[in-house]
Design a protein around this motif. Sequence first.
Motif, PDB file in Angstrom:
ATOM      1  N   HIS A  73     -13.556   6.539   0.793  1.00 52.61           N
ATOM      2  CA  HIS A  73     -12.794   6.063  -0.355  1.00 52.61           C
ATOM      3  C   HIS A  73     -13.274   4.667  -0.780  1.00 52.61           C
ATOM      4  N   PRO A  74     -13.330   4.391  -2.080  1.00 52.65           N
ATOM      5  CA  PRO A  74     -13.727   3.042  -2.514  1.00 52.65           C
ATOM      6  C   PRO A  74     -12.640   2.018  -2.228  1.00 52.65           C
ATOM      7  N   VAL A  75     -13.071   0.810  -1.924  1.00 51.54           N
ATOM      8  CA  VAL A  75     -12.138  -0.279  -1.642  1.00 51.54           C
ATOM      9  C   VAL A  75     -11.798  -1.056  -2.915  1.00 51.54           C
ATOM     10  N   THR A  76     -12.545  -0.828  -3.981  1.00 47.04           N
ATOM     11  CA  THR A  76     -12.326  -1.527  -5.244  1.00 47.04           C
ATOM     12  C   THR A  76     -11.127  -0.935  -5.985  1.00 47.04           C
ATOM     13  N   ASP A  77     -10.342  -1.779  -6.625  1.00 42.85           N
ATOM     14  CA  ASP A  77      -9.214  -1.323  -7.435  1.00 42.85           C
ATOM     15  C   ASP A  77      -9.718  -0.601  -8.688  1.00 42.85           C
ATOM     16  N   GLY A  78      -8.935   0.407  -9.114  1.00 42.38           N
ATOM     17  CA  GLY A  78      -9.168   1.020 -10.417  1.00 42.38           C
ATOM     18  C   GLY A  78     -10.188   2.132 -10.485  1.00 42.38           C
ATOM     19  N   LEU A  79     -10.874   2.445  -9.399  1.00 42.64           N
ATOM     20  CA  LEU A  79     -11.880   3.504  -9.453  1.00 42.64           C
ATOM     21  C   LEU A  79     -11.278   4.901  -9.322  1.00 42.64           C
ATOM     22  N   GLN A  80     -10.053   4.979  -8.777  1.00 49.53           N
ATOM     23  CA  GLN A  80      -9.389   6.265  -8.594  1.00 49.53           C
ATOM     24  C   GLN A  80      -7.908   6.135  -8.954  1.00 49.53           C
ATOM     25  N   PRO A  81      -7.282   7.217  -9.453  1.00 52.81           N
ATOM     26  CA  PRO A  81      -5.836   7.185  -9.667  1.00 52.81           C
ATOM     27  C   PRO A  81      -5.120   7.093  -8.326  1.00 52.81           C
ATOM     28  N   GLY A  82      -3.856   6.707  -8.363  1.00 57.27           N
ATOM     29  CA  GLY A  82      -3.104   6.480  -7.132  1.00 57.27           C
ATOM     30  C   GLY A  82      -3.107   7.642  -6.170  1.00 57.27           C
ATOM     31  N   ARG A  83      -3.083   8.859  -6.660  1.00 54.39           N
ATOM     32  CA  ARG A  83      -3.002  10.023  -5.768  1.00 54.39           C
ATOM     33  C   ARG A  83      -4.313  10.287  -5.020  1.00 54.39           C
ATOM     34  N   LYS A  84      -5.390   9.562  -5.412  1.00 52.13           N
ATOM     35  CA  LYS A  84      -6.677   9.735  -4.740  1.00 52.13           C
ATOM     36  C   LYS A  84      -7.203   8.432  -4.134  1.00 52.13           C
ATOM     37  N   ALA A  85      -6.441   7.369  -4.244  1.00 54.06           N
ATOM     38  CA  ALA A  85      -6.942   6.040  -3.882  1.00 54.06           C
ATOM     39  C   ALA A  85      -6.771   5.728  -2.399  1.00 54.06           C
ATOM     40  N   LEU A  86      -7.402   4.656  -1.969  1.00 53.30           N
ATOM     41  CA  LEU A  86      -7.241   4.121  -0.619  1.00 53.30           C
ATOM     42  C   LEU A  86      -5.928   3.343  -0.578  1.00 53.30           C
ATOM     43  N   ILE A  87      -5.000   3.809   0.229  1.00 50.77           N
ATOM     44  CA  ILE A  87      -3.651   3.242   0.246  1.00 50.77           C
ATOM     45  C   ILE A  87      -3.657   1.775   0.636  1.00 50.77           C
ATOM     46  N   ASP A  88      -4.418   1.435   1.653  1.00 52.92           N
ATOM     47  CA  ASP A  88      -4.405   0.058   2.168  1.00 52.92           C
ATOM     48  C   ASP A  88      -5.657  -0.722   1.760  1.00 52.92           C
TER      49      ASP A  88
END
Length: 303
Positions: free
Chosen positions: A189-204
């Motif tokens: 998962h990418p650590v950068t903000d905004g690359l994925q919607p919340g349901r696919k993002a890195l939680i922490d």
Amino acid sequence: MTRFRLAHLSDLHLPMDGLPLGPRGWLSKRGLSHLSWQLKRRKRHLGSVLKSMFADIAATAPGHIAVTGDITNTARPEEFQRSIDWLSQLGAPSDVTLVPGNHDALVTVAHDDGQGHWQQWMRGDGEDPSAFPFVRLRGRIALIGVNTAIATPVFRATGKIGDAQLSRLEKILANLGAQDLFRVILMHHPVTDGLQPGRKALIDRAEMQQVLKRAGAEMILHGHTHRASLTSVAGPKGPIAVIGVPSASGTARHVEHAARWHLYDIDADGANWQVQVSARRLAPDDKFHDIADYTLKIPSSRV
């Protein structure tokens, strides 16, 4: 140091031909993923593309190959077993480093039936080689495998590193930085903000960003988005490059999602580092071509 050549690919989504899903599988998250494969993804992700990419990578003679997850589609034991042949074609375990993706943890699978098959490719050099994050040293290059893959509910593909792994990671980064090594973090998962919607993002990712801001790293490689990206997060000496690649098996039908891999030539540049990046993408002629070349100037971690 001599130039170190690192290849990066991600999201193989290996073919599932001849792997029917049993009745119990339809009752889990695997059912929807299998249906998605049958209706759409099996036409977008082709084994023939992977074979072509593997040959293209081999022709450049990289010193090491990084694979950032999603080797399987539904995390079935049979998929993990099949993946061994594919990974072996890519390279010897000592020359290929792998971290898992969300599809590889689609549902909870016993270690020996699932990711345990990949232990040789996810094995660090330290006292506890099976723990995440793990470290592989190749000259002055430190490859750091971080696991973001967790089982999630239906319609979610989030990732999580967790407090224990983050704590270990910060100590590892600080120690490697003190040795003036080139630290490459591998994660799905990418650590950068905004690359994925919340349901696919890195939680922490916010917690991970704070670790990076304190301890630093020279480069972060990821997959998951099925798109190419060059972003950054803050480090103690300036921005840290965060680079993502599309799926390694994507057809050339849609340029944005066509299979692509990156080659990094890493050199010591005086007291600092220089990385020459070459991006190679699948074209309609079913061959890979250079589509972008750029240079990263990266400050040394030496105080």
